[in-house]
Design a protein around this motif. Sequence first.
Motif, PDB file in Angstrom:
ATOM      1  N   ILE A 267       0.847  -1.200   0.000  1.00 25.95           N
ATOM      2  CA  ILE A 267       0.000   0.000   0.000  1.00 25.95           C
ATOM      3  C   ILE A 267       0.882   1.250   0.000  1.00 25.95           C
ATOM      4  O   ILE A 267       0.623   2.227  -0.701  1.00 25.95           O
ATOM      5  CB  ILE A 267      -0.970  -0.002   1.205  1.00 25.95           C
ATOM      6  N   LYS A 268       1.965   1.155   0.751  1.00 23.40           N
ATOM      7  CA  LYS A 268       2.911   2.279   0.775  1.00 23.40           C
ATOM      8  C   LYS A 268       3.500   2.514  -0.614  1.00 23.40           C
ATOM      9  O   LYS A 268       3.572   3.651  -1.092  1.00 23.40           O
ATOM     10  CB  LYS A 268       4.034   1.962   1.770  1.00 23.40           C
ATOM     11  N   GLU A 269       3.916   1.436  -1.262  1.00 17.24           N
ATOM     12  CA  GLU A 269       4.503   1.555  -2.604  1.00 17.24           C
ATOM     13  C   GLU A 269       3.506   2.192  -3.571  1.00 17.24           C
ATOM     14  O   GLU A 269       3.854   3.072  -4.369  1.00 17.24           O
ATOM     15  CB  GLU A 269       4.914   0.172  -3.141  1.00 17.24           C
ATOM     16  N   ILE A 270       2.274   1.741  -3.477  1.00 14.91           N
ATOM     17  CA  ILE A 270       1.255   2.257  -4.386  1.00 14.91           C
ATOM     18  C   ILE A 270       0.956   3.726  -4.087  1.00 14.91           C
ATOM     19  O   ILE A 270       0.851   4.556  -4.993  1.00 14.91           O
ATOM     20  CB  ILE A 270      -0.037   1.414  -4.283  1.00 14.91           C
ATOM     21  N   ARG A 271       0.866   4.045  -2.804  1.00 17.70           N
ATOM     22  CA  ARG A 271       0.575   5.437  -2.443  1.00 17.70           C
ATOM     23  C   ARG A 271       1.659   6.384  -2.914  1.00 17.70           C
ATOM     24  O   ARG A 271       1.388   7.525  -3.291  1.00 17.70           O
ATOM     25  CB  ARG A 271       0.389   5.557  -0.935  1.00 17.70           C
ATOM     26  N   LYS A 272       2.874   5.883  -2.891  1.00 19.57           N
ATOM     27  CA  LYS A 272       3.982   6.704  -3.355  1.00 19.57           C
ATOM     28  C   LYS A 272       3.794   7.033  -4.839  1.00 19.57           C
ATOM     29  O   LYS A 272       3.935   8.185  -5.254  1.00 19.57           O
ATOM     30  CB  LYS A 272       5.305   5.961  -3.138  1.00 19.57           C
ATOM     31  N   ASP A 273       3.449   6.033  -5.618  1.00 16.13           N
ATOM     32  CA  ASP A 273       3.156   6.255  -7.039  1.00 16.13           C
ATOM     33  C   ASP A 273       2.039   7.267  -7.217  1.00 16.13           C
ATOM     34  O   ASP A 273       2.150   8.212  -7.990  1.00 16.13           O
ATOM     35  CB  ASP A 273       2.667   4.954  -7.700  1.00 16.13           C
ATOM     36  N   LEU A 274       0.956   7.048  -6.489  1.00 19.03           N
ATOM     37  CA  LEU A 274      -0.254   7.840  -6.703  1.00 19.03           C
ATOM     38  C   LEU A 274      -0.066   9.295  -6.304  1.00 19.03           C
ATOM     39  O   LEU A 274      -0.734  10.179  -6.828  1.00 19.03           O
ATOM     40  CB  LEU A 274      -1.435   7.234  -5.928  1.00 19.03           C
ATOM     41  N   GLY A 275       0.846   9.532  -5.387  1.00 18.55           N
ATOM     42  CA  GLY A 275       1.049  10.900  -4.945  1.00 18.55           C
ATOM     43  C   GLY A 275       2.137  11.627  -5.717  1.00 18.55           C
ATOM     44  O   GLY A 275       2.360  12.813  -5.526  1.00 18.55           O
ATOM     45  N   SER A 276       2.816  10.901  -6.601  1.00 17.40           N
ATOM     46  CA  SER A 276       4.053  11.444  -7.167  1.00 17.40           C
ATOM     47  C   SER A 276       3.854  12.260  -8.433  1.00 17.40           C
ATOM     48  O   SER A 276       4.744  12.981  -8.859  1.00 17.40           O
ATOM     49  CB  SER A 276       5.001  10.296  -7.499  1.00 17.40           C
ATOM     50  N   GLY A 277       2.691  12.095  -9.056  1.00 20.12           N
ATOM     51  CA  GLY A 277       2.494  12.810 -10.309  1.00 20.12           C
ATOM     52  C   GLY A 277       2.904  12.015 -11.531  1.00 20.12           C
ATOM     53  O   GLY A 277       2.680  12.442 -12.653  1.00 20.12           O
ATOM     54  N   ILE A 278       3.520  10.841 -11.325  1.00 20.95           N
ATOM     55  CA  ILE A 278       3.765   9.997 -12.485  1.00 20.95           C
ATOM     56  C   ILE A 278       2.562   9.075 -12.661  1.00 20.95           C
ATOM     57  O   ILE A 278       1.716   8.942 -11.785  1.00 20.95           O
ATOM     58  CB  ILE A 278       5.053   9.153 -12.379  1.00 20.95           C
TER      59      ILE A 278
END
Length: 690
Positions: A267-278
């Motif tokens: 979930i952390k990995e996914i949240r990082k993606d989702l918040g990053s703008g990529i």
Amino acid sequence: MGPERAKLLQSELRVYTWSDLIYEFPFRYIDKTKQHDIKDISVDGEQVLLKGTIIEKKLIKGKRAKRLVAKFKDSTGLIELVWFRGASWIESALQLGVEYTAFGKATIYNGKKTIAHPELEFTQTTDGKKILQSKMDPVYHSTEKLNTRGIDAKARKRMAKTVLSKITEQDLAENLDDKIINRLKLCSRYESIKWIHFPANEEQLRAAQNRIKFEEIFFVQLKMLYAKKVRESKFNGWVFEKVGEKFNGFFSEKLTFELTGAQKKVIKEIRKDLGSGIHMNRLLQGDVGSGKTIVGLMCMLLAIDNGFQAALLAPTEILAQQHYSSISEMVEGLQINVAFLSGTIKGKKRKELFKLLRDGDIDILIGTHAIIEDPVVFKNLGLAITDEQHRFGVMQRSRLWNKNKTKPPHILVMTATPIPRTLAMTVYGDLDVSIIDELPPGRKPVQTVHFSEARRPEVIEFMHKEIKKGRQIYVVFPLIEESAKLDLQNLNTGYENLEQYFPKPDFQISVVHGRMKPKDKDFEMQRFVNGKTQIMVATTVIEVGVNVPNASIMIIENAERFGLSQLHQLRGRVGRGAEQSFCILMTSYKLSKEAKERLKTMCRTNNGFEIAEADMKLRGHGDIQGTQQSGVAAFNLLSLVIDQEIIKTARIIAQHVLKEDPELENPSNQRIKRELNRIRKHTIDLGSIS
Ligand code: ADP
Ligand code: MG
């Protein structure tokens, strides 16, 4: 080569140019580097290479034709060489007392050793120079048609030899940078091609294979990494920066269990993606029962918190239904609108649904592939999840991207097919990979046994005992298209037999198979889910996703007919509750070696990765679910199973190259760039699609 033969090569082998021809590699080699002593020949049918002299030759008249028999002697013994064709001609050419090298398949009959039609060569020329170099003789694939038209394995060998004698280093220009070649101690491209056809020894063969394998995977990796980079710069993604009331509400009020460490990590990995703008394009991999659904749901809640819609795509009606009902239940009270769409939703209901979706009044849409059809328009789809993705083709997934015209939605692909990380990269293109490698606590591993038909009475007794305890049972029959009629009969017979052992009204049995109407299927399924029936007789339609925690016994009939990963998926349907679960593999008596190996593997381990590995070894990587449709180039030599080290190395080097020179502009990378462009021209570019 004449036009007729050229045509044959085109139609049979798709060989059009000399370069096509030399990229048709031998599939094995006859080792002529090892010399044998005649006395040591002990295995009938063994290929042997002998050195000796002919001490006698005799033409013998048979009923129809003459044959030639020659006595061949070395310092250790005697063997007979025999020719049935061309006997007279060969007789006149054979010289007594001169040293020959003879090669062929030895037969031993009544203690007498013979080689029929050996290959013979002088060991030395008349001036005493050795002419026969030890070598590995290439053997090429041929087809029936090629063989009958004179292009047999031997002719193939001659053609390869001719082409190779005519080309130079310039014709096979180097395509790797010298730095890479030196660092990995690779042979040159030219050498690799020469040696893969005509290696002088084992060493040259290994060197050639290594180099070619590296090349094959290196350019694939480079292409994918490049595509990924392009995607990341081109498609900037929606930003989900907020963790809002839906996510938090679910987390604090609805979640009844503690997430596993692995679930938290992904979930952390996914949240990082989702918040990053990529733009996220991620594969979520986790063994059956590892709890992927919750992870998917929490991501959808994030999307909703940030004002977006989310979609969840399942491969079958049953699975979609099940997701719909379990997710609806899980988010109850959070003011989230969940809707269901499949081919069965028709007419007015469908129209209404489409309107709600367009207006943004539906937050989560769950359904089958009906979701990706054109009339389905979202207001602002921010996240699309596909479950058990191997059922979807690349093209289907690409249509999901277009469900938001402004910017594609984030993509999360959930799969239970356990693929080692090195492989996932090659199989799933440029997807990032997250792995749930931990099962929720308290799960007891499923106990698996293999029984033959003789033990059926015990199985029936066992079923009775477990039903008495309140458990439910799956009984699964194989059903494949090719033998569907017979398979269906088997299932029905199986059902009738069970009815005798488990008579109504004390017992109730559900039946579900792919040929039933969705409505009936669903009805039967629901009866089992609600505990109204104790036994579910089914085909593999229940293979994916179905979740009935109270069902603790899985009986698989004709288990020998299922593949390993399928067996593993089926077994994953049990072991979901607190009770000890069992999987019983029923088979007939006659089993192939491979089937035995599969069943043994199933009884030995519950670990999906181990099973995937065993599966790959048994079947070869070409059959891994998903690889065929992945759009990945087929490899000539590289094995995704054996060559994991090479794959890893190639990936590291490809990453390094792109990091130092993202656009491949350095002079030292021009060879690589040229090759990449060449490959691109020859393949449809699916790299930008997940
Ligand atoms: P799969 O990964 O096979 O799709 P599911 O998401 O269907 O697995 O989860 C299997 C079962 O495990 C479900 O009943 C789910 O509620 C339960 N589950 C998921 N995560 C946890 C957890 N952390 N602790 C306990 N049970 C869990
Ligand atoms: Mg699932």
